[in-house]
Scaffold this motif. Structure first.
Motif, short mmCIF file in Angstrom:
data_model
loop_
_atom_site.label_atom_id
_atom_site.label_comp_id
_atom_site.label_asym_id
_atom_site.label_seq_id
_atom_site.Cartn_x
_atom_site.Cartn_y
_atom_site.Cartn_z
N ALA A 1 0.66 -1.66 0.23
CA ALA A 1 -0.38 0.61 -0.25
C ALA A 1 1.30 1.25 0.10
O ALA A 1 2.27 1.65 0.55
CB ALA A 1 -0.62 -0.07 1.15
N ASP A 2 0.54 2.23 -0.70
CA ASP A 2 1.11 3.51 -0.53
C ASP A 2 0.01 4.57 -0.94
O ASP A 2 -1.25 3.66 -0.55
CB ASP A 2 2.23 3.78 -1.92
N HIS A 3 0.38 5.71 -0.89
CA HIS A 3 0.12 7.25 -0.23
C HIS A 3 -0.23 8.11 -1.57
O HIS A 3 -0.46 9.77 -1.28
CB HIS A 3 -0.17 8.29 1.00
N GLY A 4 0.01 7.61 -2.58
CA GLY A 4 0.34 8.34 -3.79
C GLY A 4 -1.34 8.45 -4.37
O GLY A 4 -2.52 8.39 -3.93
N ALA A 5 -0.79 8.88 -5.64
CA ALA A 5 -2.31 9.42 -6.83
C ALA A 5 -3.55 8.16 -7.09
O ALA A 5 -4.37 8.24 -7.25
CB ALA A 5 -1.61 9.83 -7.90
N GLY A 6 -2.56 6.73 -6.84
CA GLY A 6 -3.94 5.73 -7.01
C GLY A 6 -3.99 5.39 -7.94
O GLY A 6 -3.00 6.33 -9.53
N ILE A 7 -5.35 4.54 -8.37
CA ILE A 7 -5.47 4.49 -10.09
C ILE A 7 -7.02 4.88 -9.65
O ILE A 7 -7.79 3.61 -9.39
CB ILE A 7 -5.09 2.77 -10.51
#
Length: 482
Positions: free
Chosen positions: A395-401
């Motif tokens: 899991a990350d906290h970026g822009a997502g898809i």
């Protein structure tokens, strides 16, 4: 005539002919046994009737002498369908009976015998055949009792004709049934051949007909159609991959050529040439990595890997991959947080699982840098076992898809960044998807609010083990940019 020869050569017709021959022989043997048994039973009944009649007449003779016996025989000869009777004196003269002519010496032969005779009917009938028995009475009198065998011959002829007609009817129905079955089978095979020829000619959209009878042809057609669907899918994927390779590799190859031309044109000293070679090697490494990723995806999707699946501690593999990427995370100002307790057994291919985790971590670090928002660009890796399945998540906290693109990004060469300013080939998630399919698991892309959470569910004990490949995989930790 060609159609007839074609029909006769079919396996169905040959099997029909063989079964018909066997069944005909069996039916003929069975009818022959019935015929023989009926004849034996009829002969036994005739003999018993003659013996019973002689015993009855002997009792009459014992009770009333020749006069009572003669009157009894006279009365019985007048009955319709009566037996044959003849009573003679000791000198051989006939006293009473319905037999007018016998061969010489018959009255001197005791026991049962078949003889020709003439009946006492005024000469209307010719010579006949009878089964008779001669019995010697007291005082020299002789009693002959017999049964006409012409009726038995007619019964025998009727039974024989019935048997012949039965065998003939069986053969006729067998040939007709075999003809129908062979024609039906030949029709189905002709359809299969015609469809196969169309597919060979290049029409991959053609499919075999399914009649809906669920017979062996329907099962064959369904299996073949499923195979053709898979082949068409693979051909479409191959075409798409070829197009993508041509499109995505054109730019780095062009850049590689331009660097070489620029070095030849502008480089003045050894340092300039060395810099140009360094750029060329870097571009070449990127191309090699892309081709290696394609090979790994192809092997994983085809179930072909080097080495059998084995049981390993997936939590240990997670910590090893996380440790490998910690320097990269520190450079981007992020942290890698691991939540995985050993031992956590998984039956699978450690190299492929490690490679998939490496791709996911690389994507998470690349698409969620600290300056783009998020708590601290943290990447969380978790591993746990639940209901016989190993759950891996990154899991990350970026822009997502976006939801609409989450299935599409699992395909080869798909990159959502239209400008393509970041390095990558669009193969990372495709390799992850291939690894999951190889292990019989599932992959989900979820919203981490914010960011992306990729969840891999793998059975801890797969049902089947893929066939090993002669080609070796790359070492764990190889970065396949997506």
């Amino acid at each position: 005539m060609t159609g007839l020869r074609k029909l006769i050569r079919t396996t169905a017709f040959k099997l029909m002919a063989a079964y018909l021959l066997v069944f005909t022989l069996f039916a003929a043997s069975l009818l022959g046994y019935f015929f023989w048994n009926a004849q034996r039973l009829l002969g036994s009944q005739i003999s018993n009737s003659i013996n019973a009649e002689i015993n009855s007449l002997s009792d009459e003779y014992a009770q009333g002498g020749v006069m009572l016996l003669a009157s009894t025989i006279e009365a019985r000869t007048r009955r319709p369908g009566s037996l044959l009777y003849l009573l003679t004196t000791p000198q051989g003269e006939a006293l009473v009976g319905n037999v007018s002519e016998l061969p010489d010496g018959v009255l001197d032969k005791p026991g049962l015998s078949n003889i020709p005779y003439r009946r006492d009917d005024g000469g209307k009938a010719g010579p006949r055949t009878a089964l008779v028995r001669v019995f010697a009475l007291q005082d020299g009198y002789k009693l002959l009792v017999g049964v006409d065998l012409d009726e038995q011959s007619r019964v025998r002829a009727i039974m024989f004709n019935a048997a012949l007609w039965s065998v003939g009817l069986i053969m006729l129905l067998g040939v007709a049934g075999g003809w129908f079955v062979a024609r039906r089978v030949l029709h189905r095979l002709d359809d299969i051949n015609a469809t196969s020829r169309s597919i060979i000619d290049g029409d991959l959209t053609r499919r075999l007909k399914v009649a809906g009878t669920d017979d062996e042809f329907d099962r064959l057609a369904s299996t073949t159609n499923a195979m053709l669907d898979r082949i068409q899918e693979l051909m479409a994927g191959l075409k798409e991959v070829s197009d993508n390779i041509a499109h995505d590799l054109k730019t780095p190859l062009t850049r590689l050529r331009n660097h070489a031309e620029e070095a030849l044109r502008t480089a003045k000293d050894e340092d300039a040439y060395r810099a140009a070679l360094d750029r060329t090697i870097e571009e070449s490494d990127g191309l090699i990595g892309t081709f290696n990723a394609l090979l790994m995806i192809a092997r994983a999707e085809g179930g072909r890997i080097d080495g059998a699946l084995s049981e390993f501690d997936v939590a240990e593999a997670v910590h090893a991959v996380a440790e490998l990427y910690e320097p990269v995370a520190e450079e981007s100002g992020a942290r890698i947080v691991v939540a995985a307790q050993s031992p956590l057994a998984l039956h699978g291919n450690r190299e492929l699982v490690s490679q998939a985790l490496a791709n996911l971590i690389d994507n998470a670090l690349k698409y969620s840098p600290k300056e783009e928002g998020g708590p601290a660009g943290d990447v969380t890796i978790a591993a746990e076992k639940r209901d016989g399945r190993v759950i891996l998540s990154v899991a990350d906290h970026g822009a997502g898809i976006p939801q609409a693109d989450r299935q599409r990004v699992l395909e080869r060469f798909v990159r959502l960044e239209s400008s393509r300013t970041r390095p990558g080939s669009g193969l990372g998630l495709a390799l992850v998807s291939a690894m999951v399919k190889l292990h019989g698991g599932t992959i989900r892309l979820e919203d981490n609010q914010p960011g992306l959470r990729v969840v891999l569910e793998l059975p801890d004990k797969p049902a089947e083990e893929p066939v090993p490949s002669k080609l070796a995989l790359r070492r764990p930790g190889l970065r396949v940019r997506s």
